[in-house]
Design a protein around this motif. Sequence first.
Motif, PDB file in Angstrom:
ATOM      1  N   ARG A  59       0.828  -1.197   0.000  1.00 40.60           N
ATOM      2  CA  ARG A  59       0.000   0.000   0.000  1.00 40.60           C
ATOM      3  C   ARG A  59       0.864   1.249   0.000  1.00 40.60           C
ATOM      4  O   ARG A  59       1.815   1.348   0.762  1.00 40.60           O
ATOM      5  CB  ARG A  59      -0.888   0.013   1.237  1.00 40.60           C
ATOM      6  N   ALA A  60       0.520   2.150  -0.883  1.00 41.24           N
ATOM      7  CA  ALA A  60       1.279   3.400  -0.938  1.00 41.24           C
ATOM      8  C   ALA A  60       0.983   4.221   0.306  1.00 41.24           C
ATOM      9  O   ALA A  60      -0.167   4.453   0.664  1.00 41.24           O
ATOM     10  CB  ALA A  60       0.892   4.191  -2.186  1.00 41.24           C
ATOM     11  N   GLN A  61       2.018   4.673   0.988  1.00 44.52           N
ATOM     12  CA  GLN A  61       1.871   5.460   2.201  1.00 44.52           C
ATOM     13  C   GLN A  61       2.114   6.933   1.879  1.00 44.52           C
ATOM     14  O   GLN A  61       3.063   7.269   1.186  1.00 44.52           O
ATOM     15  CB  GLN A  61       2.866   4.993   3.262  1.00 44.52           C
ATOM     16  N   SER A  62       1.241   7.767   2.412  1.00 39.70           N
ATOM     17  CA  SER A  62       1.408   9.201   2.171  1.00 39.70           C
ATOM     18  C   SER A  62       2.545   9.722   3.029  1.00 39.70           C
ATOM     19  O   SER A  62       2.715   9.333   4.178  1.00 39.70           O
ATOM     20  CB  SER A  62       0.109   9.933   2.536  1.00 39.70           C
ATOM     21  N   THR A  63       3.353  10.591   2.459  1.00 36.88           N
ATOM     22  CA  THR A  63       4.504  11.139   3.176  1.00 36.88           C
ATOM     23  C   THR A  63       4.047  12.210   4.168  1.00 36.88           C
ATOM     24  O   THR A  63       3.137  12.996   3.887  1.00 36.88           O
ATOM     25  CB  THR A  63       5.501  11.759   2.174  1.00 36.88           C
ATOM     26  N   LEU A  64       4.675  12.235   5.329  1.00 34.49           N
ATOM     27  CA  LEU A  64       4.341  13.200   6.361  1.00 34.49           C
ATOM     28  C   LEU A  64       5.245  14.414   6.265  1.00 34.49           C
ATOM     29  O   LEU A  64       6.419  14.295   5.899  1.00 34.49           O
ATOM     30  CB  LEU A  64       4.506  12.554   7.748  1.00 34.49           C
ATOM     31  N   THR A  65       4.700  15.562   6.627  1.00 25.40           N
ATOM     32  CA  THR A  65       5.535  16.751   6.716  1.00 25.40           C
ATOM     33  C   THR A  65       6.375  16.664   7.986  1.00 25.40           C
ATOM     34  O   THR A  65       6.083  15.884   8.904  1.00 25.40           O
ATOM     35  CB  THR A  65       4.656  18.015   6.767  1.00 25.40           C
ATOM     36  N   LYS A  66       7.431  17.467   8.061  1.00 22.07           N
ATOM     37  CA  LYS A  66       8.298  17.447   9.237  1.00 22.07           C
ATOM     38  C   LYS A  66       7.522  17.841  10.497  1.00 22.07           C
ATOM     39  O   LYS A  66       7.724  17.275  11.574  1.00 22.07           O
ATOM     40  CB  LYS A  66       9.474  18.410   9.021  1.00 22.07           C
ATOM     41  N   ARG A  67       6.639  18.823  10.335  1.00 22.62           N
ATOM     42  CA  ARG A  67       5.861  19.292  11.488  1.00 22.62           C
ATOM     43  C   ARG A  67       4.930  18.196  12.002  1.00 22.62           C
ATOM     44  O   ARG A  67       4.831  17.964  13.223  1.00 22.62           O
ATOM     45  CB  ARG A  67       5.058  20.526  11.086  1.00 22.62           C
ATOM     46  N   LYS A  68       4.236  17.521  11.092  1.00 26.59           N
ATOM     47  CA  LYS A  68       3.314  16.467  11.467  1.00 26.59           C
ATOM     48  C   LYS A  68       4.058  15.305  12.118  1.00 26.59           C
ATOM     49  O   LYS A  68       3.599  14.726  13.126  1.00 26.59           O
ATOM     50  CB  LYS A  68       2.559  15.973  10.225  1.00 26.59           C
ATOM     51  N   ALA A  69       5.207  14.951  11.554  1.00 23.29           N
ATOM     52  CA  ALA A  69       6.001  13.865  12.113  1.00 23.29           C
ATOM     53  C   ALA A  69       6.477  14.199  13.524  1.00 23.29           C
ATOM     54  O   ALA A  69       6.491  13.339  14.421  1.00 23.29           O
ATOM     55  CB  ALA A  69       7.198  13.577  11.204  1.00 23.29           C
ATOM     56  N   LYS A  70       6.863  15.461  13.735  1.00 20.04           N
ATOM     57  CA  LYS A  70       7.315  15.901  15.059  1.00 20.04           C
ATOM     58  C   LYS A  70       6.179  15.812  16.074  1.00 20.04           C
ATOM     59  O   LYS A  70       6.368  15.369  17.221  1.00 20.04           O
ATOM     60  CB  LYS A  70       7.840  17.328  14.964  1.00 20.04           C
ATOM     61  N   GLU A  71       4.975  16.227  15.666  1.00 18.86           N
ATOM     62  CA  GLU A  71       3.813  16.161  16.561  1.00 18.86           C
ATOM     63  C   GLU A  71       3.494  14.720  16.945  1.00 18.86           C
ATOM     64  O   GLU A  71       3.192  14.417  18.107  1.00 18.86           O
ATOM     65  CB  GLU A  71       2.597  16.806  15.886  1.00 18.86           C
TER      66      GLU A  71
END
Length: 336
Positions: free
Chosen positions: A306-318
Amino acid sequence: MVMGLYCSVFPLFKHFVLLFEMKEPLIHQLHESQLKLFKDFLGCYVKAEVINTASTGAQLKKLDLKQAIMKPKQMFMGSKALKLIQSPSTPTYMITSFLKQVKEAYIACGDTLQKKLALSNKFLKAVSALHPHAIGHTLTLSLLQKLPALAPNVLTETEEELYELNIRKYQTDQHPDFPEGSRIDEWWGKEEICLKYPCLSKMAKAVLSCFHGPQVESSLSVMNDVIDAKSGRLNIETYQAIQNIKYGLKASGKSAVEYFKKRDHLHDKVDHTLVRNVKRSFSQYKAILEEKKSVATEKQKQLYIRAQSTLTKRKAKELCQKAAKKDRVEHHGAIE
């Protein structure tokens, strides 16, 4: 035919080029590798009985190659080019022109290799005696005796006398095995070798650590990794396209700028053939990309990926902060 010749002849140089790109020291193999490369290349267009008369690098340097070449049809040109030459559908004028080019190319390349390769270099020949498999031969002793004079800054005057005793003892003693694929610097770095032959070991380590540097690698990588399994992004089709363009420009006697130059960019007629070729090339390239994309998608479906959507740096940090907070709460709860 030209591409078939390239595909068959280029691999002869492959192993020799890779010697300069290895992390392990291979200077002890350079003399023999040069002899093998030159003899293998001469075998493509020079009569075997003439090549066999030269057994040393110095004799190969003196060979008169132009007087001993085969007939053009006997020269090596690879199975692909040979099939085209033997095909009844290939025009005679094309075969004649190709054979003439092959002969000229072999002669020019052979002359260059004969002049440029260090076939009779005394230092490289002496270094080859450091290979553990050369132990016990009279020639090995003779070559090892020459090393202090060829590398004069390694040993002191006192060590040179001890070096002479070391190489004689080294010739008759029993030594650790040197399995196929082992590193020669690791073998000479063994404690047993260093203690028994301190001066010889010192000389071997100094010679084997000769630096060739990235500049040597880059200059020899011009033809490297073009048409074999170690290739990067350049495949056969791309390489063939480049050669066709170069050949067309050379045949016209113009540079790319001169070939497409217009006297008046605003009022001169548009070259419809050129536009049509550009559009066709783009459509073909686009079709290839689409085909590759569809193949990759099909593989993903088969493997249930399944293709996974990439997270932004801010979202990943949260998300990391929330996970850490959850772990802390669970940890405190467990303690209480």
